[in-house]
Motif scaffolding. Sequence first.
Motif, PDB file in Angstrom:
ATOM      1  N   ALA A  38       0.821  -1.214   0.000  1.00  0.00           N
ATOM      2  CA  ALA A  38       0.000   0.000   0.000  1.00  0.00           C
ATOM      3  C   ALA A  38       0.857   1.266   0.000  1.00  0.00           C
ATOM      4  O   ALA A  38       0.545   2.237  -0.698  1.00  0.00           O
ATOM      5  CB  ALA A  38      -0.928  -0.016   1.210  1.00  0.00           C
ATOM      6  N   PHE A  42       0.567   4.221  -2.854  1.00  0.00           N
ATOM      7  CA  PHE A  42       0.210   5.622  -2.619  1.00  0.00           C
ATOM      8  C   PHE A  42       1.296   6.563  -3.132  1.00  0.00           C
ATOM      9  O   PHE A  42       0.992   7.642  -3.658  1.00  0.00           O
ATOM     10  CB  PHE A  42      -0.052   5.865  -1.135  1.00  0.00           C
ATOM     11  N   HIS A  46       0.835   9.349  -6.085  1.00  0.00           N
ATOM     12  CA  HIS A  46       1.189  10.750  -5.853  1.00  0.00           C
ATOM     13  C   HIS A  46       2.118  11.272  -6.946  1.00  0.00           C
ATOM     14  O   HIS A  46       2.032  12.437  -7.365  1.00  0.00           O
ATOM     15  CB  HIS A  46       1.875  10.902  -4.486  1.00  0.00           C
ATOM     16  N   GLN A  66      -9.077  -2.443   1.905  1.00  0.00           N
ATOM     17  CA  GLN A  66      -8.858  -1.171   2.596  1.00  0.00           C
ATOM     18  C   GLN A  66      -8.107  -0.190   1.699  1.00  0.00           C
ATOM     19  O   GLN A  66      -8.400   1.009   1.692  1.00  0.00           O
ATOM     20  CB  GLN A  66      -8.075  -1.408   3.888  1.00  0.00           C
ATOM     21  N   LEU A  67      -7.148  -0.713   0.933  1.00  0.00           N
ATOM     22  CA  LEU A  67      -6.411   0.136   0.002  1.00  0.00           C
ATOM     23  C   LEU A  67      -7.356   0.776  -1.006  1.00  0.00           C
ATOM     24  O   LEU A  67      -7.276   1.987  -1.266  1.00  0.00           O
ATOM     25  CB  LEU A  67      -5.350  -0.694  -0.727  1.00  0.00           C
ATOM     26  N   GLU A  69     -10.602   1.296  -0.745  1.00  0.00           N
ATOM     27  CA  GLU A  69     -11.470   2.269  -0.079  1.00  0.00           C
ATOM     28  C   GLU A  69     -10.749   3.591   0.131  1.00  0.00           C
ATOM     29  O   GLU A  69     -11.341   4.666  -0.045  1.00  0.00           O
ATOM     30  CB  GLU A  69     -11.953   1.705   1.259  1.00  0.00           C
ATOM     31  N   THR A  70      -9.466   3.535   0.484  1.00  0.00           N
ATOM     32  CA  THR A  70      -8.693   4.759   0.691  1.00  0.00           C
ATOM     33  C   THR A  70      -8.477   5.496  -0.621  1.00  0.00           C
ATOM     34  O   THR A  70      -8.628   6.725  -0.692  1.00  0.00           O
ATOM     35  CB  THR A  70      -7.326   4.433   1.330  1.00  0.00           C
ATOM     36  N   ILE A  71      -8.136   4.763  -1.680  1.00  0.00           N
ATOM     37  CA  ILE A  71      -7.947   5.383  -2.997  1.00  0.00           C
ATOM     38  C   ILE A  71      -9.235   6.047  -3.449  1.00  0.00           C
ATOM     39  O   ILE A  71      -9.230   7.174  -3.968  1.00  0.00           O
ATOM     40  CB  ILE A  71      -7.504   4.330  -4.031  1.00  0.00           C
ATOM     41  N   ARG A  72     -10.356   5.361  -3.246  1.00  0.00           N
ATOM     42  CA  ARG A  72     -11.655   5.883  -3.670  1.00  0.00           C
ATOM     43  C   ARG A  72     -11.994   7.201  -2.971  1.00  0.00           C
ATOM     44  O   ARG A  72     -12.762   8.018  -3.505  1.00  0.00           O
ATOM     45  CB  ARG A  72     -12.748   4.860  -3.366  1.00  0.00           C
ATOM     46  N   GLY A  73     -11.427   7.418  -1.785  1.00  0.00           N
ATOM     47  CA  GLY A  73     -11.687   8.661  -1.075  1.00  0.00           C
ATOM     48  C   GLY A  73     -11.005   9.855  -1.706  1.00  0.00           C
ATOM     49  O   GLY A  73     -11.393  11.005  -1.460  1.00  0.00           O
ATOM     50  N   ASP A  74      -9.985   9.609  -2.538  1.00  0.00           N
ATOM     51  CA  ASP A  74      -9.186  10.703  -3.099  1.00  0.00           C
ATOM     52  C   ASP A  74      -9.214  10.774  -4.626  1.00  0.00           C
ATOM     53  O   ASP A  74      -9.108  11.860  -5.192  1.00  0.00           O
ATOM     54  CB  ASP A  74      -7.720  10.568  -2.658  1.00  0.00           C
TER      55      ASP A  74
END
Length: 245
Positions: A38, A42, A46, A66-67, A69-74
């Motif tokens: 992960a 990231f 970036h 979880q990875l 879900e985090t990517i989808r937030g940004d």
Amino acid sequence: MGRTAIDVLIVDDNPVDQKLLSAYLKAYDVSFDIAENAGAAFKKLHDFTFKLILVDVNSTEMDGYQLVETIRGDLDIPIVAIIGDDVEEVKAKCFAIRMNGCFTKPISKIELVGVLTQFDVLTVNTSRNTGVERFKVIDLSYLKEVSMGDTDYEREVTSKFIEVISAELMLLTDCLDNERFDELKNVTHKMRSTIYIMGLGAKLSAHLQAIEDDDLSKAQLAHRIELIKIICTKAKEEAQEFLEE
């Protein structure tokens, strides 16, 4: 100065999967980068821009779900899961966190090409004269372009298409008859990758997307499925004709 653009980010810690995906992508001149965990993923997200992300959700180095879900937030980038088991529970979990698709190990070159085409990573030249314009439903420009003259590959893909689309059509009818509407949406989602290799996107995408995304009644679903079956049945006949040449 903008970030460097790369076609595909592979997030997978399995060396065998990395090697296989790398070979497939290189064959079609698709640029890619690999992240084994992960943190690396990231950092690459970036530093670079990507058209598509392929994630092994069962990677030992991270929690793939979880990875995502985090990517989808940004970021709003198509994400396709690589899963180890072709079971509805796993697929449902992938779609619940807004993945755009999934395919099962062992990684299939045929299925990967469908995914790359679906998300506009692999572009094909359909303007060339392929000598197969006599078909009314299938468009073999896609297949001829990605096969790069490999007739054995063309036969393999065509045979696989006939097999897979036959099973998916039966499953569509079964899901509708037994009112398994969530599974029906999953089947249509997977079909959107199946159809591209035979050039059926323009004829079927709207129907498949409507089943997957719209709140349709059972009668409306039945109408869409009947249209899909008519097109796919003719496509199978033409594919078989091409296979027998």
